[in-house]
Design an enzyme around this catalytic site. Sequence first.
Site, PDB file in Angstrom:
ATOM      1  N   TYR A  60       4.189   2.383 -10.621  1.00  0.00           N
ATOM      2  CA  TYR A  60       3.737   1.144  -9.996  1.00  0.00           C
ATOM      3  C   TYR A  60       4.425  -0.097 -10.558  1.00  0.00           C
ATOM      4  O   TYR A  60       4.507  -1.121  -9.886  1.00  0.00           O
ATOM      5  CB  TYR A  60       2.224   0.972 -10.175  1.00  0.00           C
ATOM      6  CG  TYR A  60       1.413   2.084  -9.553  1.00  0.00           C
ATOM      7  CD1 TYR A  60       1.475   2.348  -8.185  1.00  0.00           C
ATOM      8  CD2 TYR A  60       0.574   2.877 -10.333  1.00  0.00           C
ATOM      9  CE1 TYR A  60       0.736   3.364  -7.617  1.00  0.00           C
ATOM     10  CE2 TYR A  60      -0.178   3.903  -9.778  1.00  0.00           C
ATOM     11  CZ  TYR A  60      -0.092   4.144  -8.420  1.00  0.00           C
ATOM     12  OH  TYR A  60      -0.821   5.146  -7.858  1.00  0.00           O
ATOM     13  N   THR A  61       4.864  -0.052 -11.802  1.00  0.00           N
ATOM     14  CA  THR A  61       5.405  -1.247 -12.456  1.00  0.00           C
ATOM     15  C   THR A  61       6.925  -1.300 -12.357  1.00  0.00           C
ATOM     16  O   THR A  61       7.586  -0.286 -12.117  1.00  0.00           O
ATOM     17  CB  THR A  61       4.991  -1.272 -13.942  1.00  0.00           C
ATOM     18  OG1 THR A  61       5.507  -0.099 -14.591  1.00  0.00           O
ATOM     19  CG2 THR A  61       3.485  -1.313 -14.088  1.00  0.00           C
TER      20      THR A  61
END
Length: 749
Positions: free
Chosen positions: A144-145
Amino acid sequence: MARRKKEPDSKNRISSPEEANAYIAGAGQVVEEPITLTLEKNYMPYAMSVIVSRAFPEIDGFKPSHRKLLYTMYKMGLLTGNLTKSANIVGQTMKLNPHGDGAIYETMVRLARGNESLLHPYILSKGNFGKAYSRDMAYAASRYTEAKLEPICAELFKDIDKNTVDFVPNYDNTMLEPTLLPASYPSILVNSNVGIGVSMASAVCSFNLSEVCETAVALMRNPEHNALETLKGPDFPGGAYALYDENELEKIYRTGKGSIKLRAKYQYDKKANCLEITEIPATTTVEAIIEKIIALVKAGKIKEIQYIRDETDKTGLTIGIDLKRGVDPDKLMQKLYKLTPLQDSYSCNFNILVHGYPKVMGVYDILKEWTDFRIDCVKRRIAFDLDKKQAKLHLLKALGKILLDIDKAIKIIRETEEENEVVPNLMIGFGIDETQAEYIAEIKLRHLNREYIMKRLDETEALEKEIAELSETLGSERKIKNIIIAELKEVSKKYGQPRRTQFFYKNDIEEIDTEDETPDYQCTLFISQSGYFKKITPQSLRMSGEHKLKEGDFITQEIETSNKTELLFFSDKCQVYKSKASAFDNTKASDLGDYIPAKLSFDDGESFRYMVSTTDYEGYMLFVFENGKIAKVPLKAYETKTNRRKLSNAYSGKSKLISAFFIQENAEVMLRTTNGRAMIFNTALLLPKSSRDTIGVQVMTLKAKSTVEKAFVISEETAEQLSKYRSKTIPVAGSFAKDIPDPDQMTML
């Protein structure tokens, strides 16, 4: 001794059938060797591997895991490129770091700006990377990052491709990785680094970048420079206040060991009657602070707080504390500083790897080692540039030679029948070496004109001047230091930022007397022979009937005291356990009470022997041993400044303990032996010994096979009645006891 199976020597492999048969004959045998040798062979390599390859930072400021991650991102082009998913970075890093994606991502999280662990983060992050000041705020998964390198990383990799540092093969020999990064500023001191190895640890706090660069410059110019003038003190990413203690800072700067006291920043909202904590010490978390304050409120030690909440959000850290009416917020904060992690200490231990060995160094030594390291990097960079320019000059000189007769060069090439003869023929025709001849032969036909060659030759003079300057610089340490100083000033100007951690001083510390909130009331303490304890109030005692006890158990001590008294419980294993009457609930005589060995966590097989109640630790303990010796120990010997709960060597274990007594002043003591003798003496004859485990003084001389079997503290009236057994000197053998009443019928103290 260690026992191990017999194995063939790894240095002397089996090389013949005879050796094989000899080994097979001894297979499975257990041989003995010193445990020290086993540790040296099996444990020391592991310990050194943890210290050198994982736990401790090196002079460039990085542990191997940090360096591998950042170098991977550099090779991925993330210094100037766009953000990429963290999962991509983690996957690429596994080519250098085979310890798994979880460990790599955790390393990446700490280096990221979003986590706020570092004063100057190395990774520009997008997404949830958690927070260093929160225990429960978890970071998002790597898928996600997103991340890339921060601009300051350009200083870490500066000229890394110019042979400034050594490269070694990675774990599977498929690529090379740097052993160190050629950091152009002392990153080891700019960002904090904590590591735990085997038998040793490291904790390096962070300092302000501009101050570190200024100090490094000052020490290069003057080794006697006082670092305190330029390096004011640590600077933590979370801000807060640090106690300015010049003596402690000097100790840290010189030795690398010391402690820095930190305290939180707060502001008071008068309108809302609320305290807002906005910055906390780097050693704690929001959750730890809130939990501690709640525990103190529940225990009644803090009564000024109405409500506490965590108001931390995207804008930053905030702990809100609602106050009751009329509360002085500053006085409450002084109290909270004393009782909670809002004031804490950072223990410095600057343990750094230097040339592969851990070394504890102060700031002065670290900057000296970094300067030596940086001088070597700059020398290697200059040598690399010098070699490149000399190689170029060498080629230009060949151009100068063919300029005299371009037609001759063309003629040689045209008249050479075979291609592989072109270079040798040029070498012979112009008296040049093979490298120069290759260069001439590769010149494009369109460039074989006078104008092109003259332009190239115009570079020769400038190149010779540059080579001369580089050679001169390479031989002058002063000039190399000037280059490093210029780079440090540039880094400071480009990336320096104001201090986040401000100082408070000793005169800012208000000594707040934290009142003891323990309720004070009269009570009576009972303890049974097997160790069951009861605390009963006078009112409850008046209404009570008989004590409830286990079968065969009986009350051995009854003490009238207050709820604030301190209690010492002596065990049969030469240990004493400390507690307070307030730590026990009020009970009734009809209750069984608290079982002391379980309540105070006695060791396995350990039993209760004697209880003492005190508020001032005045008086003495008497320990009567079966060998006729008695130890008189001041109760002060059991007083501790820290809140210790258990003391070993509470009395001597060299002879069996018969009885233990607490006496406020000198008293009359009777001893009886197994062969029917008795004696009475006053404890004034015994000199007190400050050592808790003293073996004592011989009071009775015992006949063969006889021992002391009983001891009593008796009243002066009883001692007067039995005066024929009294002795004014010790040791004595005592008299045969014929008319001594049963202990239960005597007047005891």
